[in-house]
Motif scaffolding. Structure first.
Motif, PDB file in Angstrom:
ATOM      1  N   UNK A  50      38.868  34.942  38.994  1.00  0.00           N
ATOM      2  CA  UNK A  50      39.455  35.109  40.324  1.00  0.00           C
ATOM      3  C   UNK A  50      40.657  36.025  40.269  1.00  0.00           C
ATOM      4  N   UNK A 108      39.712  42.835  51.407  1.00  0.00           N
ATOM      5  CA  UNK A 108      39.324  41.511  51.899  1.00  0.00           C
ATOM      6  C   UNK A 108      38.337  40.856  50.935  1.00  0.00           C
ATOM      7  N   UNK A 109      37.386  41.655  50.471  1.00  0.00           N
ATOM      8  CA  UNK A 109      36.382  41.115  49.544  1.00  0.00           C
ATOM      9  C   UNK A 109      37.048  40.522  48.304  1.00  0.00           C
ATOM     10  N   UNK A 110      37.950  41.304  47.696  1.00  0.00           N
ATOM     11  CA  UNK A 110      38.579  40.826  46.455  1.00  0.00           C
ATOM     12  C   UNK A 110      39.550  39.684  46.741  1.00  0.00           C
ATOM     13  N   UNK A 112      39.401  37.458  49.202  1.00  0.00           N
ATOM     14  CA  UNK A 112      38.632  36.230  49.452  1.00  0.00           C
ATOM     15  C   UNK A 112      38.086  35.659  48.138  1.00  0.00           C
ATOM     16  N   UNK A 113      37.601  36.578  47.274  1.00  0.00           N
ATOM     17  CA  UNK A 113      37.069  36.094  45.997  1.00  0.00           C
ATOM     18  C   UNK A 113      38.149  35.329  45.248  1.00  0.00           C
ATOM     19  N   UNK A 114      39.351  35.858  45.294  1.00  0.00           N
ATOM     20  CA  UNK A 114      40.456  35.217  44.579  1.00  0.00           C
ATOM     21  C   UNK A 114      40.889  33.944  45.288  1.00  0.00           C
ATOM     22  N   UNK A 116      39.444  31.999  47.526  1.00  0.00           N
ATOM     23  CA  UNK A 116      38.528  30.873  47.743  1.00  0.00           C
ATOM     24  C   UNK A 116      37.758  30.514  46.485  1.00  0.00           C
ATOM     25  N   UNK A 117      38.376  30.752  45.322  1.00  0.00           N
ATOM     26  CA  UNK A 117      37.726  30.315  44.084  1.00  0.00           C
ATOM     27  C   UNK A 117      37.662  28.795  44.080  1.00  0.00           C
TER      28      UNK A 117
END
Lengths: 373, 627
Positions: A50, A108-110, A112-114, A116-117
Motif C-alpha cells: 500500500x 486517485x487510483x494510487x 485509494x489503493x493506499x 483502503x488497504x
C-alpha cells in the motif's frame, strides 16, 4: 540530459533496492506471524505494498516533472508554418487536458489503493452502483472530448483543404532510398505528365516528353528549394514502395503511395537564414525524412530543404538545367509537332529524328497512366 | 436439488465413470480435448513466445540505446546478422522490429491471453463440463502450434524473417526485390498467420457457443462474471474481424505468387517497370486495419475482464457499475469496428473520411473512461488485499489510463499529422495495449494459478516482480513520449542521418534501453516463481481468494468434467462481496437466497421463489447427453 538519465536511473534503482530489501526483511522476520494471518492480508506485506503506491506516486511524479522540464527544449522543433503553429497550440492544449486527467485519475487510483488497504475487522462498503455518478462521468468526458474533436476537426479541415490559387506546385517522389524533387520549370511553371514506364536511370521520375509542359521541368535529389511566404502544393508520389514525406519543422507528413498520387500544401514563413539566427545555430537546416518503413535505408532518406526569399529562389531555379537539356537523347520521345517548342532546351545538334512508333506507344502509355488516376 | 453442501462435498460415485479407461499419455497431455489442458498448453506456448518476443526488443533496444556498442557477443546467436564491424545488420533490425510486433500482438497477447483464460475460465465460470466441442478446441490449439512452428522456422531463414513492420504493408511486403525479408520470410509469415487465423476462428466459435449454450442452471447473462462477458465479446470481435485479415493475406499471397495486382500499381523497381496497374496499397491498409483495430480490443478486453474480477475479489467489494461495465464493453466492441482508419489519417485517404473516423475514434474514449472510473470507484472504501494478481490489476488500470489519454491526441487527425509514425505512437500503444494486456495476463496467472495447478505461487516474489515490472515499464515508455514529441520516427535503425535527431536524446535512449533490460530481467523472477511453484508451491485450499465465482466450487484439482457430481446451480450475481448482514465477506454464486435471509436485499427475497424453478431447469450436462 545526462542528469535526467542519472536521476531517473538512481530513482529506479533506489526503488528496486527498497522493495528488494524490504521484501527480504519481511521474508526473514515476519514470515511466521504472517503465515498465520495470510488470508486476511492485514500483515506487513500488505502495508508495504500500500505504501509503495504512495512512494511510487510521489517519486514518479517528481521524476516525470523533472524529466519533462529538462526535455522541453527538444520538444516539437520550432514550427515554421502557420498551420504548424496552430496544431502545436492545439497539441499543447490537448496535452494539458489529458495530462491533467491522467494525473488526477492516477493519483486517485494510487491514493485509494493506499487508503483502503485491508484493515483488521473492517468490512468493505457494499456499493454496487450509483447512476447519477455514472451519468456524470460519462457526460463530462464526452463533452470535453467533443470540444477537443471540434477544434481539431476545424484545423484538419483547413489543413487538408485544396491548395489556394497561385500555390507553387512541386513534385516529390520517393524511391529506395532517396527523394527526387521535380520542379515545374521556370518557363511555364507547370509540371509535365509522367508515366512510370518511362522511368530509367536518368529520367528518374518518368517524365513524359510527349507533353510540352514537361520540357522545362528539372529535378534535384539533394536539395529542395522553396520560396518563403508562398503556399507550396506538394505533389507526392512513390516509385517503388510506400514512403512518407515528413518535414518536421513544417508539420508536414503525407504518405507517398505507388500508383496513387497524394498531396499536401503548406506555407513556410521563416527562411533558413531566419531560423539560423533564431535558433542561434549556423548549421541549422530544414530536412525532409521518410516515416513509412521502406526497407534497409529507411532511416536515411534525407533531403535538405532550403527556404529562401522569392528572388533568390527564382534565381536558384533559373540556374538549374532542365532534365531535357542534361539528357538531350530524350528528344526522340518528343512528337514531331512539338519539336519546335522543345528546341530551345536542346543543344543545336541534338535534334534527332523522331521515331514514330515509340512516340505513339508512349503516348498510349501516358494516356493510360493518366486515366488510371 | 443442488445446494451448497452437495456441491462442496465431493460425491465420488456418480455415473460419469461409466465409459472411462485411463487416458493414454498422448490423449491426456498432448492431444487433449480437456479445456484445462488446452489452456495450459496455450499458456506455456505464450510464455515461450513472450521470451522470444521480448528478447528481440532487448536486442534492438541495444542498437537504439547504444548505437556504438560492439554487438560481437551476439554472434553466437545471430550469426550473419552481426556484420564484420560487429554491428547489427539494418535489414535484421527491421526483421526484429517486425517479429517483435507480430509475436507479441498475435502469439502472446492474443493466443497466450485469450487462449489461456477463455479456455480455462469459460467452462469453469459458466458451469460447464467442458467446451462445446472439445475436438475443435484441440484442433484450435494444434493449428496455433503449426502456425508457431512456421513462424519460428522463419527466424532461421538465410534471408531472415518478415521485416516490413508487423503491419506488412505492400508493396514492400509484396516484392521480394524490395527487401530481403520479403522473400521466403514473408511467405512463411503469411502461411503462419493464415493458420493462426484458422485457430482463432475455431477457438472463437467454441467460446461463443459455450457461453451461449452451456451455462449452468440459473446462470443468466446478467449473472455472468465480467471475465466471461469480456471473453465472449472478444470472441465475437475475433470471429468478425479475423476473416478480413485472412482475405487481406490471401490477396497478398496472390500478388506475391500469382501475378495479380490487388495492391500493386505503377511500380518501377530495380531498373524494371512492373506490369501491374490498377491495384491499391491503400486497399491492403483498409483490410489490415479492419482486423488491426479490433485486434487491439481482442488483446485488451480479456485483460480488462480479468482485472474486473480480480479487483472486485481483492477489494472485497462488488464491482462498481456491473451493468455499465458490460455496456461499455459492448460499446467498445461495437465501436472497435468503425474506427480502423484512424491508423491511416496521412496515407492519402480522403480527408473527409479522416474527419468521420476522428469523430468515431474519440467516442470510444467515453466507454474506456467509464471503465477506468468504475475500477477506481470499486477500490473506494474497499478492504484491499494486495495479492500479486491485485497489484498487477491496479497496475493495469494505471497503464490503461496513462496510455489511453494520449489516444485522444493521436485520434485527433490534425495532431496526428506531426505525431504519426513517431515514438509518441510507440509509447502510446505499448502502454495502453502492450503493457496493460501483459499485466492482465500476469494478473490472471497469479490469480488462477491455484486453480490451474492446485498450488499457490510465492507472493513475495510476486511483489518484487510487480514493482520492478511496473516501475520498469513506466521508465521505458514514459520518456518515449518525449522522443516522439521531438519528432523521432519509429522503425529507424539509427538517428544519425538527420540534424533534428542527431545528438539529442541519445542518453534518454540509453536510459530507456537500460530500463527495458532491467524490466526484462525481472520477468525471470516470474518464470522462476512459476516453475518453482508448479512443483514446490504451497498447496492451495479450494477457494484461496474467497471468491464468488463457480470455478472455486470445483475440486482443487478438477478432473475431466470439472465437478464431481452435479454441476452447481447459480442463484445470484458474482459480486456479492461484503454484503451487509452476511457473516462472511463473500457469498458464492451457488448459494441460494433462501440460505442467506440475513443479508438479502428486499428485491432479492422475492427471488427465493424462483429457486425451485432454477433447480428444475435442464441440466445442460454434457455427461448426461446421449452419445
Amino acid at each position: 540530459m545526462i542528469y535526467i538519465v542519472g536521476l531517473l536511473a538512481v530513482i529506479f534503482l533506489a526503488m528496486a533496492a527498497v522493495v528488494v530489501s524490504r521484501m527480504a526483511a519481511v521474508v526473514r522476520n515476519v514470515g511466521g506471524t504472517e503465515d498465520g494471518d495470510d488470508s486476511s492480508y492485514t500483515g506487513i506485506s500488505n502495508k508495504i505494498n500500500g505504501a509503495m503506491f504512495m512512494v511510487f506516486l510521489i517519486l514518479g511524479g517528481i521524476a516525470a516533472t523533472w524529466s519533462f522540464m529538462h526535455s522541453t527544449q527538444y520538444f516539437l522543433p520550432e514550427a515554421s508554418s502557420p498551420h504548424g503553429r496552430r496544431t502545436d497550440e492545439l497539441f499543447w492544449i490537448s496535452m494539458a487536458i489529458v495530462t491533467f486527467s491522467a494525473v488526477l485519475t492516477n493519483v486517485i487510483l494510487f491514493y485509494f489503493s493506499y487508503r483502503y488497504q485491508a484493515r483488521k475487522g473492517y468490512k468493505a462498503a457494499y456499493y454496487p452502483e450509483n447512476h447519477k455518478l455514472e451519468l456524470i462521468w460519462t457526460v463530462v468526458p464526452a463533452v470535453v472530448m467533443a470540444v477537443m474533436v471540434f477544434t481539431g476537426w476545424r484545423a484538419w479541415r483547413d489543413i487538408m483543404s485544396e491548395a489556394p490559387q497561385g500555390a507553387q506546385e512541386i513534385e516529390i517522389v520517393g524511391k529506395q532510398f532517396n527523394w527526387i524533387v521535380r520542379y515545374p520549370g521556370v518557363d511555364d511553371n507547370k509540371l509535365g505528365n509522367y508515366n512510370y514506364k518511362l522511368t530509367d536511370n536518368n529520367n528518374e521520375v518518368g517524365i513524359d516528353y510527349s507533353d510540352e509542359k514537361a520540357f522545362d521541368d528539372f529535378t534535384s535529389t539533394t536539395e529542395m528549394h522553396i520560396p518563403v511566404g508562398k503556399p507550396i502544393a506538394l505533389k507526392i508520389r512513390a516509385r517503388d514502395v510506400l514512403h512518407s514525406v515528413f518535414i518536421p519543422h513544417m508539420r508536414v507528413k503525407m504518405d507517398a503511395v505507388p500508383g496513387m498520387p497524394t498531396r499536401f500544401w503548406f506555407t513556410a514563413d521563416k527562411t533558413t537564414e531566419q531560423m539560423k539566427n533564431e535558433l542561434n545555430n549556423q548549421d541549422f537546416t530544414y530536412e525532409i525524412a521518410c516515416t513509412e518503413v521502406c526497407g534497409r535505408g529507411h532511416f536515411s532518406m534525407r533531403v535538405r530543404l532550403i527556404v529562401e526569399d522569392e528572388d533568390s529562389w527564382k534565381k536558384w531555379c533559373a540556374e538549374q538545367k532542365p532534365l531535357l537539356t542534361s539528357f538531350p537523347e530524350y528528344a526522340s520521345r518528343i512528337p514531331a509537332n512539338l519539336k519546335a517548342k522543345a528546341a530551345k532546351y536542346l543543344p543545336a545538334d541534338a535534334a534527332a529524328p523522331s521515331d514514330s512508333t515509340t512516340a505513339s506507344t508512349q503516348q498510349g502509355g501516358a494516356a493510360a497512366s493518366v486515366s488510371l488516376r | 436439488m443442488a445446494t451448497v453442501e452437495t456441491n462442496l462435498a465431493p460425491h465420488a460415485h456418480v455415473e460419469e465413470h461409466e465409459h472411462h479407461e485411463p487416458d493414454s499419455f498422448w490423449r491426456k497431455y498432448i492431444f487433449s480435448e480437456d479445456h484445462k489442458t488446452i489452456a495450459k498448453q496455450y499458456l506455456i506456448s505464450g510464455i515461450f513466445w513472450s521470451i522470444i518476443g521480448i528478447s528481440m526488443s532487448v536486442i534492438f533496444r541495444l542498437q537504439l540505446g547504444f548505437p556504438d556498442m560492439e554487438l560481437g557477443f551476439l554472434k553466437p546467436i545471430l550469426r550473419g546478422w552481426i556484420n564484420e564491424s560487429n554491428k547489427l545488420d539494418p535489414n535484421f533490425y527491421l526483421a526484429l522490429v517486425t517479429m517483435h510486433g507480430t509475436i507479441m500482438v498475435f502469439f502472446v497477447l492474443t493466443a497466450g491471453l485469450s487462449g489461456t483464460f477463455s479456455n480455462f475460465l469459460i467452462p469453469l465460470q459458466v458451469g460447464a463440463r467442458d467446451m462445446a466441442s472439445g475436438f475443435l478446441n484441440m484442433l484450435s490449439y494444434w493449428f496455433f502450434f503449426v502456425a508457431s512452428v512456421l513462424m519460428f522456422a522463419s527466424l532461421f531463414l538465410e534471408t531472415g524473417p518478415a521485416g516490413g513492420g508487423w503491419v506488412i504493408y505492400p508493396p514492400l511486403s509484396a516484392l521480394p526485390q524490395a527487401h530481403i525479408s520479403s522473400e521466403l520470410g514473408m511467405t512463411l509469415w503469411l502461411a503462419s498467420m493464415a493458420l493462426f487465423i484458422v485457430s482463432q476462428l475455431l477457438g472463437g466459435i467454441n467460446y461463443i457457443t459455450t457461453v451461449i449454450n452451456l451455462r449452468t442452471r440459473g446462470m443468466s447473462f446478467s449473472k455472468l462474471p465480467l471475465t466471461i462477458w469480456a471473453f465472449f465479446l472478444t470472441a465475437v470481435l475475433g470471429l468478425i474481424s479475423f476473416p478480413v485479415l485472412l482475405s487481406a493475406a490471401l490477396l497478398l499471397i496472390f500478388d506475391r505468387s500469382f501475378g495479380t495486382s490487388f495492391y500493386l500499381s505503377e511500380i518501377y523497381i530495380n531498373g524494371e517497370a512492373l506490369p501491374n496497374v490498377g491495384g491499391s496499397p491503400i486497399l491492403f491498409q483498409h483490410l489490415f486495419w479492419f482486423l488491426g483495430h479490433p485486434e487491439v480490443y481482442i488483446v485488451m478486453l480479456p485483460a480488462l475482464g480479468i482485472t474486473s474480477e480480480i479487483i472486485a475479489t481483492n477489494a472485497r467489494k462488488p464491482i462498481f457499475g456491473y451493468r455499465a461495465m458490460i455496456a461499455s464493453m459492448m460499446g467498445i466492441a461495437f465501436l472497435a469496428f468503425i474506427v480502423w482508419a484512424h491508423h491511416m489519417f496521412v496515407t492519402g485517404m480522403n480527408p473527409f473520411l479522416g474527419s468521420i473516423f476522428m469523430f468515431l475514434t474519440l467516442i470510444i474514449a467515453v466507454p474506456s473512461a467509464v471503465k477506468a472510473f468504475n475500477y477506481i470507484t470499486t477500490l473506494w472504501r474497499g478492504n484491499i488485499r494486495f495479492t500479486p494478481g491485485m497489484l498487477f490489476s491496479i497496475g493495469l488500470v494505471s497503464f490503461f489510463i496513462s496510455g489511453g489519454v494520449t489516444g485522444l491526441i493521436l485520434g485527433n487527425s490534425a495532431l496526428d499529422i506531426q505525431l504519426h509514425d513517431t515514438y509518441f505512437v510507440v509509447a502510446h500503444f505499448h502502454l495502453v495495449m502492450g503493457a496493460s494486456s501483459a499485466f492482465g495476463l500476469l494478473a490472471g496467472v497469479y490469480h488462477w494459478f491455484p486453480k490451474m495447478f492446485g498450488r499457490l505461487m510465492n507472493e513475495k516474489l510476486g511483489y518484487v516482480h510487480f514493482w520492478m515490472t511496473f516501475i520498469g515499464i513506466y521508465c521505458v515508455f514514459f520518456p518515449m513520449h518525449y522522443i516522439g514529441i521531438a519528432g523521432f520516427p519509429r522503425r529507424y535503425y539509427a538517428f544519425t542521418s538527420y540534424d533534428f535527431t542527431k545528438n539529442i536524446f541519445a542518453d534518454m535512449n540509453s536510459f530507456i534501453s537500460i530500463a527495458a533490460i532491467i524490466t526484462f530481467s525481472a520477468q525471470f523472477l516470474f518464470l522462476f516463481n512459476f516453475v518453482y511453484s508448479l512443483f514446490r508451491g504451497k498447496r492451495s485450499p479450494q477457494n484461496p481468494w474467497k471468491s464468488n465465482t463457480l470455478e472455486w466450487t470445483a475440486p482443487i484439482n478438477p478432473g475431466h468434467g470439472n465437478w464431481v457430481g452435479e454441476i452447481p446451480a447459480v442463484y445470484r450475481w458474482p459480486y456479492d462481496y461484503s454484503k451487509p448482514g452476511a457473516k462472511d465477506d463473500f457469498i458464492p454464486q451457488n448459494v441460494p437466497y433462501s440460505q442467506t435471509p440475513e443479508s438479502n436485499l428486499p428485491h432479492e427475497n422475492e427471488l427465493i421463489g424462483l429457486e425451485k424453478e432454477i433447480e428444475a431447469q435442464n441440466l445442460n450436462d454434457q455427461f448426461k447427453q446421449p452419445h
